[in-house]
Design an enzyme around this catalytic site. Structure first.
Site, PDB file in Angstrom:
ATOM      1  N   ARG A 119      37.919  50.822  12.602  1.00 37.02           N
ATOM      2  CA  ARG A 119      38.367  51.151  13.957  1.00 37.02           C
ATOM      3  C   ARG A 119      38.061  52.589  14.386  1.00 37.02           C
ATOM      4  NH1 ARG A 119      44.237  48.668  14.928  1.00 37.02           N
ATOM      5  NH2 ARG A 119      43.646  48.697  17.106  1.00 37.02           N
ATOM      6  N   CYS A 132      42.542  51.623   9.070  1.00 38.07           N
ATOM      7  CA  CYS A 132      43.828  50.938   9.120  1.00 38.07           C
ATOM      8  C   CYS A 132      43.648  49.558   8.541  1.00 38.07           C
ATOM      9  CB  CYS A 132      44.347  50.859  10.547  1.00 38.07           C
ATOM     10  SG  CYS A 132      43.491  49.666  11.530  1.00 38.07           S
ATOM     11  N   ARG A 184      48.006  53.940  15.852  1.00 42.03           N
ATOM     12  CA  ARG A 184      46.674  54.326  16.339  1.00 42.03           C
ATOM     13  C   ARG A 184      46.653  54.538  17.842  1.00 42.03           C
ATOM     14  NH1 ARG A 184      42.205  53.496  13.945  1.00 42.03           N
ATOM     15  NH2 ARG A 184      41.372  53.107  15.997  1.00 42.03           N
ATOM     16  N   LYS A 239      53.477  45.088  24.976  1.00 38.67           N
ATOM     17  CA  LYS A 239      53.337  46.334  24.217  1.00 38.67           C
ATOM     18  C   LYS A 239      52.044  47.054  24.582  1.00 38.67           C
ATOM     19  CE  LYS A 239      51.677  46.004  19.828  1.00 38.67           C
ATOM     20  NZ  LYS A 239      50.471  46.814  19.571  1.00 38.67           N
ATOM     21  N   ASN A 240      50.931  46.303  24.572  1.00 39.32           N
ATOM     22  CA  ASN A 240      49.635  46.961  24.756  1.00 39.32           C
ATOM     23  C   ASN A 240      49.344  47.340  26.204  1.00 39.32           C
ATOM     24  OD1 ASN A 240      49.299  46.853  22.053  1.00 39.32           O
ATOM     25  ND2 ASN A 240      47.819  45.162  22.052  1.00 39.32           N
ATOM     26  N   ARG A 251      57.034  46.257  15.144  1.00 38.96           N
ATOM     27  CA  ARG A 251      56.137  47.070  15.966  1.00 38.96           C
ATOM     28  C   ARG A 251      55.735  46.312  17.226  1.00 38.96           C
ATOM     29  NH1 ARG A 251      51.070  48.228  13.409  1.00 38.96           N
ATOM     30  NH2 ARG A 251      50.778  48.883  15.531  1.00 38.96           N
ATOM     31  N   ASP A 268      44.027  39.047  18.560  1.00 39.04           N
ATOM     32  CA  ASP A 268      45.455  39.182  18.273  1.00 39.04           C
ATOM     33  C   ASP A 268      46.166  37.831  18.145  1.00 39.04           C
ATOM     34  OD1 ASP A 268      45.229  41.902  18.226  1.00 39.04           O
ATOM     35  OD2 ASP A 268      46.032  42.232  20.236  1.00 39.04           O
TER      36      ASP A 268
HETATM   37  N1  EPU Z   1      35.233  50.165  18.475  1.00 43.66           N
HETATM   38  C1  EPU Z   1      34.219  51.036  18.130  1.00 43.66           C
HETATM   39  N2  EPU Z   1      34.264  52.308  18.631  1.00 43.66           N
HETATM   40  C2  EPU Z   1      35.261  52.750  19.446  1.00 43.66           C
HETATM   41  C3  EPU Z   1      36.291  51.852  19.793  1.00 43.66           C
HETATM   42  C4  EPU Z   1      36.240  50.559  19.285  1.00 43.66           C
HETATM   43  O1  EPU Z   1      33.305  50.676  17.392  1.00 43.66           O
HETATM   44  O2  EPU Z   1      35.228  53.915  19.863  1.00 43.66           O
HETATM   45  C5  EPU Z   1      35.212  48.772  17.969  1.00 43.66           C
HETATM   46  C6  EPU Z   1      36.399  48.434  17.072  1.00 43.66           C
HETATM   47  O3  EPU Z   1      36.189  48.867  15.751  1.00 43.66           O
HETATM   48  C7  EPU Z   1      36.504  46.948  17.231  1.00 43.66           C
HETATM   49  C8  EPU Z   1      36.074  46.715  18.685  1.00 43.66           C
HETATM   50  O4  EPU Z   1      35.375  47.900  19.056  1.00 43.66           O
HETATM   51  O5  EPU Z   1      35.584  46.308  16.367  1.00 43.66           O
HETATM   52  C9  EPU Z   1      37.213  46.486  19.666  1.00 43.66           C
HETATM   53  O6  EPU Z   1      38.244  47.438  19.442  1.00 43.66           O
HETATM   54  P1  EPU Z   1      39.127  48.026  20.615  1.00 43.66           P
HETATM   55  O7  EPU Z   1      38.820  49.462  20.778  1.00 43.66           O
HETATM   56  O8  EPU Z   1      39.036  47.156  21.811  1.00 43.66           O
HETATM   57  O9  EPU Z   1      40.588  47.915  19.993  1.00 43.66           O
HETATM   58  P2  EPU Z   1      41.767  48.901  20.312  1.00 43.66           P
HETATM   59  O10 EPU Z   1      41.656  49.398  21.679  1.00 43.66           O
HETATM   60  O11 EPU Z   1      41.903  49.885  19.194  1.00 43.66           O
HETATM   61  C10 EPU Z   1      43.402  47.102  21.277  1.00 43.66           C
HETATM   62  C11 EPU Z   1      44.776  46.604  20.957  1.00 43.66           C
HETATM   63  C12 EPU Z   1      44.729  45.799  19.660  1.00 43.66           C
HETATM   64  C13 EPU Z   1      43.763  44.645  19.849  1.00 43.66           C
HETATM   65  C14 EPU Z   1      42.379  45.165  20.263  1.00 43.66           C
HETATM   66  C15 EPU Z   1      41.376  44.078  20.577  1.00 43.66           C
HETATM   67  C16 EPU Z   1      46.178  48.304  21.966  1.00 43.66           C
HETATM   68  C17 EPU Z   1      47.136  49.412  21.787  1.00 43.66           C
HETATM   69  N3  EPU Z   1      45.683  47.742  20.847  1.00 43.66           N
HETATM   70  O12 EPU Z   1      43.012  47.932  20.175  1.00 43.66           O
HETATM   71  O13 EPU Z   1      46.033  45.303  19.448  1.00 43.66           O
HETATM   72  O14 EPU Z   1      43.629  43.920  18.656  1.00 43.66           O
HETATM   73  O15 EPU Z   1      42.517  46.002  21.443  1.00 43.66           O
HETATM   74  O16 EPU Z   1      41.854  43.256  21.588  1.00 43.66           O
HETATM   75  O17 EPU Z   1      45.878  47.916  23.081  1.00 43.66           O
HETATM   76  C18 EPU Z   1      47.862  44.508  18.181  1.00 43.66           C
HETATM   77  O18 EPU Z   1      48.559  44.559  19.211  1.00 43.66           O
HETATM   78  O19 EPU Z   1      48.267  43.939  17.129  1.00 43.66           O
HETATM   79  C19 EPU Z   1      46.553  45.128  18.169  1.00 43.66           C
HETATM   80  C20 EPU Z   1      45.926  45.466  17.050  1.00 43.66           C
END
Ligand code: EPU
Length: 425
Positions: A127, A122, A98, A22-23, A404, A312
């Site tokens: 996030r 969320c 998101r 998915k990701n 999802r 995850d």
């Molecule tokens: N963060 C910030 N600022 C930003 C972006 C992130 O402070 O601008 C922080 C977040 O709050 C968090 C950390 O950085 O504490 C890491 O977050 P990240 O941005 O890596 O998460 P994401 O890109 O929103 C993806 C996956 C998530 C997975 C996380 C961590 C996708 C679509 N989603 O989210 O997947 O948990 O990376 O590996 O790729 C899931 O599939 O259930 C899921 C939540």
């Protein structure tokens, strides 16, 4: 709303095939916006989040079509000429997913502007997307926040390469900026970039489209911008989190399962932890075989960005620890609020105490089935796992969270011998 009903206590046996990730699929589908014409992706899972991305791309004027029959895992996105595309991601879609924010980078890069709703808080924490926005500003976009929307506009016709140092390694942030930089003028260097396999898969597809990206999979990614890209034609990598969930399912039921498509390099630490806990795990041609012991032993786990233990998989591993022998310490370092499964697991008899980002899990010999529900995808998966090894019947409600991210999980588990069914509302 549908629910999943599980009668626990069955040992899982046989082969289960992992679906596409998915990701990885979500950023890949968004990346099709970078080139006019028809991009094709294979091995795309059939999930609610993929359908949401389809709605989003369609609302902008793209074609979005899933193959039928044996080709049902392929999706073709047809991107119209720039003038016919509406670069807007509305609140109604972003609030349900998101990852919709992944269209921001490609839109600003190719269309010079974008209006994308802010995702907001969320279930698993605040996030923010400040790192995505900081990076786009460095590449020459002007960002403003108006009425809950991010309004981004390229200051000149094309974005311009820049050096971007992330404060935190962010997966979708790295993906957004790789896509934006692919069409920028000059060189972009991303420092402290996310190293997840999904980032690497995106870069692989973009390079095949004509991009020049080096270093994806490491924390320093260098991108030479190009004038234009060809449509994509790409096979999505297998879902490492789905694969990891099946590894745990086999380990906690004393089972013997071949997880077809599981890439051991994508799950090194998870495999290491399950071995330490007593599971027998062997990498085989095309997958991984896992055999569970009579009872697992407690191990400590700390989540970290890749290649560390994935956040995850934290909820699923916690179920294994809830029935293991001994006490374990689980530390969630990536998200600040990712223990929603704990209360529900406690209702099934698990002994877990949370203090800030740490959870102490005292293993108990058995869990007892109960009606449960969760507010997040991986938390819901952990409740299904708990149901598999609990005594009696567990009913997992709010199954739309599971849908999802897991393609027909009940069918796959039933084929392995679990007593599990979906009850339609
Ligand atoms: N963060 C910030 N600022 C930003 C972006 C992130 O402070 O601008 C922080 C977040 O709050 C968090 C950390 O950085 O504490 C890491 O977050 P990240 O941005 O890596 O998460 P994401 O890109 O929103 C993806 C996956 C998530 C997975 C996380 C961590 C996708 C679509 N989603 O989210 O997947 O948990 O990376 O590996 O790729 C899931 O599939 O259930 C899921 C939540």
């Amino acid at each position: 709303m549908d629910s999943i009903v599980i009668k626990g206590g069955k040992r899982l046996e046989g082969t289960v095939k992992v679906s596409g990730a998915k990701n990885a699929a979500l950023p890949l589908l968004a990346s099709s916006l970078l080139a006019e014409g028809a991009s094709t992706f294979r091995n795309v899972p059939e999930l609610a989040d993929i359908a949401t991305m389809g709605k989003l791309l369609s609302s902008m004027g793209c074609g979005f079509e899933r193959g039928t029959g044996r080709k049902s895992t392929s999706i073709t996105v047809t991107v119209p000429p720039a003038a016919d595309l509406e670069p807007i991601a509305p609140y109604e879609l972003v609030k349900t997913m998101r990852a919709s924010v992944l269209v921001l980078g490609p839109l600003v890069a190719r269309y010079g502007k974008a209006r994308v709703s802010l995702p907001g808080g969320c279930a698993i924490g605040a996030r923010p997307i400040d790192q995505h926005l900081m990076g786009l500003e460095k590449l020459g976009a002007t960002i403003s926040l108006e009425h809950g929307y991010v309004q981004a506009k390229a200051r000149s016709r094309r974005l311009t390469g820049a050096r971007i140092n992330f404060d935190v390694a962010t997966v979708t942030g790295t993906e957004n900026l790789i896509m934006a930089a692919a069409l920028a003028k000059g060189t972009t260097v991303l420092e402290n970039a996310a190293r997840e396999p999904e980032v690497e898969d995106l870069a692989r597809s973009l390079n095949a489209m004509g991009a020049q990206i080096e270093g994806a999979g490491t924390d320093r990614i260098e991108i030479q911008g190009v004038d234009s890209l060809q449509p994509a034609d790409h096979d999505v990598i297998p879902d490492r989190i789905e694969a990891g969930t099946f590894l745990v399912a086999a380990a906690i039921t004393g089972g013997d399962v071949f997880v077809e498509g599981c890439v051991p390099d994508h799950l090194e630490v998870v495999i290491e932890k399950l071995r330490e806990a007593g599971a027998l795990i062997e990498a085989r041609d095309g997958g991984v075989r896992v055999r569970g012991p009579k009872r697992l032993k407690a191990v400590d786990v700390k989540t970290q960005p890749f290649p560390g233990f994935p956040t995850d998989m934290q909820a699923q591993l916690m179920v294994a620890m809830a029935v293991a022998e001994g006490s374990s310490v689980v530390t969630e370092n990536v998200f600040e609020n990712r223990y929603m499964h704990v209360q529900e697991l406690s209702r099934m008899g698990a002994n877990i105490a949370v203090d800030g980002k740490t959870a102490i899990v005292k293993g108990s010999a058995r869990l007892s089935g109960a009606p449960v529900m969760a507010t997040d995808l991986r938390a819901s998966a952990s409740l299904v796992l708990a149901g598999l090894c609990a005594e009696g019947t567990t009913t997992v409600q709010r199954v739309y969270h599971l849908d999802r991210g897991y393609q027909r999980i009940e069918k796959k588990l039933r084929a392995l011998g679990a007593e599990i069914r979906r009850v339609k509302a």
